[in-house]
Design a protein around this motif. Structure first.
Motif, PDB file in Angstrom:
ATOM      1  N   GLY A  36       5.369 -11.136  11.461  1.00 58.02           N
ATOM      2  CA  GLY A  36       5.201 -11.151  12.899  1.00 58.02           C
ATOM      3  C   GLY A  36       5.239  -9.763  13.514  1.00 58.02           C
ATOM      4  N   ASP A  37       5.180  -8.711  12.713  1.00 61.12           N
ATOM      5  CA  ASP A  37       5.248  -7.344  13.208  1.00 61.12           C
ATOM      6  C   ASP A  37       4.152  -6.533  12.529  1.00 61.12           C
ATOM      7  OD1 ASP A  37       5.989  -4.972  14.357  1.00 61.12           O
ATOM      8  OD2 ASP A  37       7.829  -4.723  13.206  1.00 61.12           O
ATOM      9  N   ALA A  38       3.299  -5.907  13.324  1.00 60.03           N
ATOM     10  CA  ALA A  38       2.171  -5.161  12.775  1.00 60.03           C
ATOM     11  C   ALA A  38       2.622  -3.947  11.970  1.00 60.03           C
ATOM     12  CB  ALA A  38       1.241  -4.726  13.901  1.00 60.03           C
ATOM     13  N   GLU A  39       3.722  -3.311  12.365  1.00 59.91           N
ATOM     14  CA  GLU A  39       4.206  -2.130  11.645  1.00 59.91           C
ATOM     15  C   GLU A  39       4.641  -2.475  10.230  1.00 59.91           C
ATOM     16  OE1 GLU A  39       7.032   0.426  13.537  1.00 59.91           O
ATOM     17  OE2 GLU A  39       6.123   0.095  15.490  1.00 59.91           O
ATOM     18  N   ILE A  40       5.274  -3.617  10.057  1.00 59.48           N
ATOM     19  CA  ILE A  40       5.708  -4.035   8.726  1.00 59.48           C
ATOM     20  C   ILE A  40       4.494  -4.278   7.837  1.00 59.48           C
ATOM     21  CG2 ILE A  40       6.845  -5.876   7.426  1.00 59.48           C
ATOM     22  CD1 ILE A  40       8.750  -6.168   9.818  1.00 59.48           C
ATOM     23  N   VAL A  41       3.477  -4.923   8.376  1.00 53.64           N
ATOM     24  CA  VAL A  41       2.273  -5.198   7.600  1.00 53.64           C
ATOM     25  C   VAL A  41       1.564  -3.888   7.239  1.00 53.64           C
ATOM     26  CG1 VAL A  41       0.030  -6.360   7.613  1.00 53.64           C
ATOM     27  CG2 VAL A  41       2.020  -7.493   8.588  1.00 53.64           C
ATOM     28  N   GLU A  42       1.539  -2.928   8.171  1.00 51.32           N
ATOM     29  CA  GLU A  42       0.936  -1.623   7.878  1.00 51.32           C
ATOM     30  C   GLU A  42       1.687  -0.911   6.757  1.00 51.32           C
ATOM     31  OE1 GLU A  42       0.713   0.659  11.469  1.00 51.32           O
ATOM     32  OE2 GLU A  42      -0.535  -0.836  12.472  1.00 51.32           O
ATOM     33  N   ASP A  43       3.009  -0.972   6.783  1.00 48.16           N
ATOM     34  CA  ASP A  43       3.804  -0.359   5.718  1.00 48.16           C
ATOM     35  C   ASP A  43       3.527  -1.017   4.368  1.00 48.16           C
ATOM     36  OD1 ASP A  43       4.935   1.388   7.522  1.00 48.16           O
ATOM     37  OD2 ASP A  43       6.798   0.248   7.752  1.00 48.16           O
ATOM     38  N   ILE A  44       3.368  -2.318   4.368  1.00 52.80           N
ATOM     39  CA  ILE A  44       3.074  -3.029   3.123  1.00 52.80           C
ATOM     40  C   ILE A  44       1.678  -2.660   2.625  1.00 52.80           C
ATOM     41  CG2 ILE A  44       2.722  -5.307   2.088  1.00 52.80           C
ATOM     42  CD1 ILE A  44       4.982  -6.294   3.963  1.00 52.80           C
ATOM     43  N   GLU A  45       0.715  -2.493   3.539  1.00 56.70           N
ATOM     44  CA  GLU A  45      -0.626  -2.072   3.133  1.00 56.70           C
ATOM     45  C   GLU A  45      -0.589  -0.671   2.520  1.00 56.70           C
ATOM     46  OE1 GLU A  45      -3.568  -2.379   6.186  1.00 56.70           O
ATOM     47  OE2 GLU A  45      -3.401  -4.555   6.305  1.00 56.70           O
ATOM     48  N   ILE A  46       0.236   0.218   3.083  1.00 56.61           N
ATOM     49  CA  ILE A  46       0.378   1.560   2.512  1.00 56.61           C
ATOM     50  C   ILE A  46       0.929   1.460   1.092  1.00 56.61           C
ATOM     51  CG2 ILE A  46       1.667   3.729   2.692  1.00 56.61           C
ATOM     52  CD1 ILE A  46       1.433   3.385   5.774  1.00 56.61           C
ATOM     53  N   ARG A  47       1.930   0.610   0.908  1.00 54.14           N
ATOM     54  CA  ARG A  47       2.499   0.413  -0.429  1.00 54.14           C
ATOM     55  C   ARG A  47       1.468  -0.176  -1.382  1.00 54.14           C
ATOM     56  NH1 ARG A  47       4.876   2.170  -4.556  1.00 54.14           N
ATOM     57  NH2 ARG A  47       6.015   0.641  -5.783  1.00 54.14           N
ATOM     58  N   MET A  48       0.615  -1.059  -0.870  1.00 55.44           N
ATOM     59  CA  MET A  48      -0.435  -1.636  -1.708  1.00 55.44           C
ATOM     60  C   MET A  48      -1.390  -0.553  -2.188  1.00 55.44           C
ATOM     61  SD  MET A  48      -1.198  -5.153   0.374  1.00 55.44           S
ATOM     62  CE  MET A  48      -2.375  -5.867  -0.743  1.00 55.44           C
ATOM     63  N   THR A  49      -1.760   0.396  -1.324  1.00 55.78           N
ATOM     64  CA  THR A  49      -2.649   1.480  -1.746  1.00 55.78           C
ATOM     65  C   THR A  49      -1.987   2.340  -2.817  1.00 55.78           C
ATOM     66  OG1 THR A  49      -1.919   2.945   0.052  1.00 55.78           O
ATOM     67  CG2 THR A  49      -3.864   1.560   0.465  1.00 55.78           C
ATOM     68  N   GLU A  50      -0.666   2.556  -2.695  1.00 52.27           N
ATOM     69  CA  GLU A  50       0.059   3.310  -3.724  1.00 52.27           C
ATOM     70  C   GLU A  50       0.029   2.574  -5.060  1.00 52.27           C
ATOM     71  OE1 GLU A  50       3.911   3.690  -1.979  1.00 52.27           O
ATOM     72  OE2 GLU A  50       3.290   5.259  -0.586  1.00 52.27           O
ATOM     73  N   LEU A  51       0.241   1.258  -5.010  1.00 49.28           N
ATOM     74  CA  LEU A  51       0.238   0.466  -6.244  1.00 49.28           C
ATOM     75  C   LEU A  51      -1.155   0.417  -6.872  1.00 49.28           C
ATOM     76  CD1 LEU A  51       2.610  -2.453  -5.206  1.00 49.28           C
ATOM     77  CD2 LEU A  51       3.118  -0.543  -6.738  1.00 49.28           C
ATOM     78  N   PHE A  52      -2.199   0.344  -6.042  1.00 49.46           N
ATOM     79  CA  PHE A  52      -3.557   0.381  -6.579  1.00 49.46           C
ATOM     80  C   PHE A  52      -3.815   1.727  -7.253  1.00 49.46           C
ATOM     81  CE2 PHE A  52      -4.836  -3.024  -3.375  1.00 49.46           C
ATOM     82  CZ  PHE A  52      -4.928  -4.016  -4.331  1.00 49.46           C
ATOM     83  N   ALA A  53      -3.331   2.816  -6.664  1.00 46.32           N
ATOM     84  CA  ALA A  53      -3.504   4.137  -7.263  1.00 46.32           C
ATOM     85  C   ALA A  53      -2.787   4.218  -8.609  1.00 46.32           C
ATOM     86  CB  ALA A  53      -2.983   5.209  -6.315  1.00 46.32           C
ATOM     87  N   GLU A  54      -1.588   3.607  -8.693  1.00 39.42           N
ATOM     88  CA  GLU A  54      -0.867   3.583  -9.966  1.00 39.42           C
ATOM     89  C   GLU A  54      -1.637   2.806 -11.031  1.00 39.42           C
ATOM     90  OE1 GLU A  54       3.064   2.044  -9.328  1.00 39.42           O
ATOM     91  OE2 GLU A  54       3.631   3.704  -8.023  1.00 39.42           O
ATOM     92  N   ARG A  55      -2.395   1.806 -10.598  1.00 41.31           N
ATOM     93  CA  ARG A  55      -3.193   1.012 -11.546  1.00 41.31           C
ATOM     94  C   ARG A  55      -4.524   1.687 -11.862  1.00 41.31           C
ATOM     95  NH1 ARG A  55      -2.143  -3.870 -13.089  1.00 41.31           N
ATOM     96  NH2 ARG A  55      -4.314  -4.518 -13.172  1.00 41.31           N
ATOM     97  N   GLY A  56      -4.777   2.851 -11.295  1.00 41.06           N
ATOM     98  CA  GLY A  56      -5.994   3.589 -11.593  1.00 41.06           C
ATOM     99  C   GLY A  56      -7.146   3.317 -10.651  1.00 41.06           C
ATOM    100  N   VAL A  57      -6.894   2.632  -9.546  1.00 42.10           N
ATOM    101  CA  VAL A  57      -7.940   2.368  -8.564  1.00 42.10           C
ATOM    102  C   VAL A  57      -7.800   3.412  -7.458  1.00 42.10           C
ATOM    103  CG1 VAL A  57      -8.935   0.706  -6.961  1.00 42.10           C
ATOM    104  CG2 VAL A  57      -7.854  -0.099  -9.057  1.00 42.10           C
ATOM    105  N   ALA A  58      -8.664   4.420  -7.495  1.00 40.34           N
ATOM    106  CA  ALA A  58      -8.618   5.491  -6.497  1.00 40.34           C
ATOM    107  C   ALA A  58      -9.343   5.040  -5.231  1.00 40.34           C
ATOM    108  CB  ALA A  58      -9.270   6.746  -7.063  1.00 40.34           C
ATOM    109  N   ALA A  59      -9.207   5.832  -4.177  1.00 37.66           N
ATOM    110  CA  ALA A  59      -9.922   5.542  -2.926  1.00 37.66           C
ATOM    111  C   ALA A  59     -11.418   5.504  -3.238  1.00 37.66           C
ATOM    112  CB  ALA A  59      -9.623   6.601  -1.889  1.00 37.66           C
ATOM    113  N   GLY A  60     -12.086   4.472  -2.789  1.00 38.19           N
ATOM    114  CA  GLY A  60     -13.495   4.282  -3.069  1.00 38.19           C
ATOM    115  C   GLY A  60     -13.744   3.548  -4.377  1.00 38.19           C
TER     116      GLY A  60
END
Length: 111
Positions: A36-60
């Motif tokens: 119910g809070d947009a800031e929390i969801v944004e923080d989780i999305e940031i963490r998701m991008t970090e986890l994707f980078a750890e799995r070898g999925v770079a931006a793009g």
């Protein structure tokens, strides 16, 4: 060959398989409903991008369905984010007992 589309997570562009996009949209929608809070969801999305980078999925890069499943497993389900003590199931704030405050005139400080 699987069909892909483009999404943005935390302002980072990714290509993503259609099936993976459906999974991640459902997951983010559940997070929005639960948090119910947009800031929390944004923080989780940031963490998701970090986890994707750890799995070898770079931006793009291309996010596959197994990438989404792995990130979702690592982050957990939205209902897992709060412990049982944090959630008052079946209780409303109005159910709390009323407390009355009294002034102690015998031991009051003089000005």
């Amino acid at each position: 060959m699987k069909e892909i589309t483009r999404i943005h997570l935390a302002k980072v562009a990714y290509d993503i398989e259609i099936d993976a996009k459906k999974d991640i949209q459902k997951y983010i929608a559940a997070l929005e409903r639960y948090a119910g809070d947009a800031e929390i969801v944004e923080d989780i999305e940031i963490r998701m991008t970090e986890l994707f980078a750890e799995r070898g999925v770079a931006a793009g890069g291309v996010i596959a369905k197994d990438d989404v499943a792995a990130v979702r497993a690592q982050l957990g389900e939205p209902s897992d984010f709060a412990s049982e003590g944090d959630i008052a199931v079946g209780h409303d704030i109005g159910d709390a007992p009323k407390r009355r405050l009294f002034r102690d005139t015998d031991n009051a400080m003089a000005e």
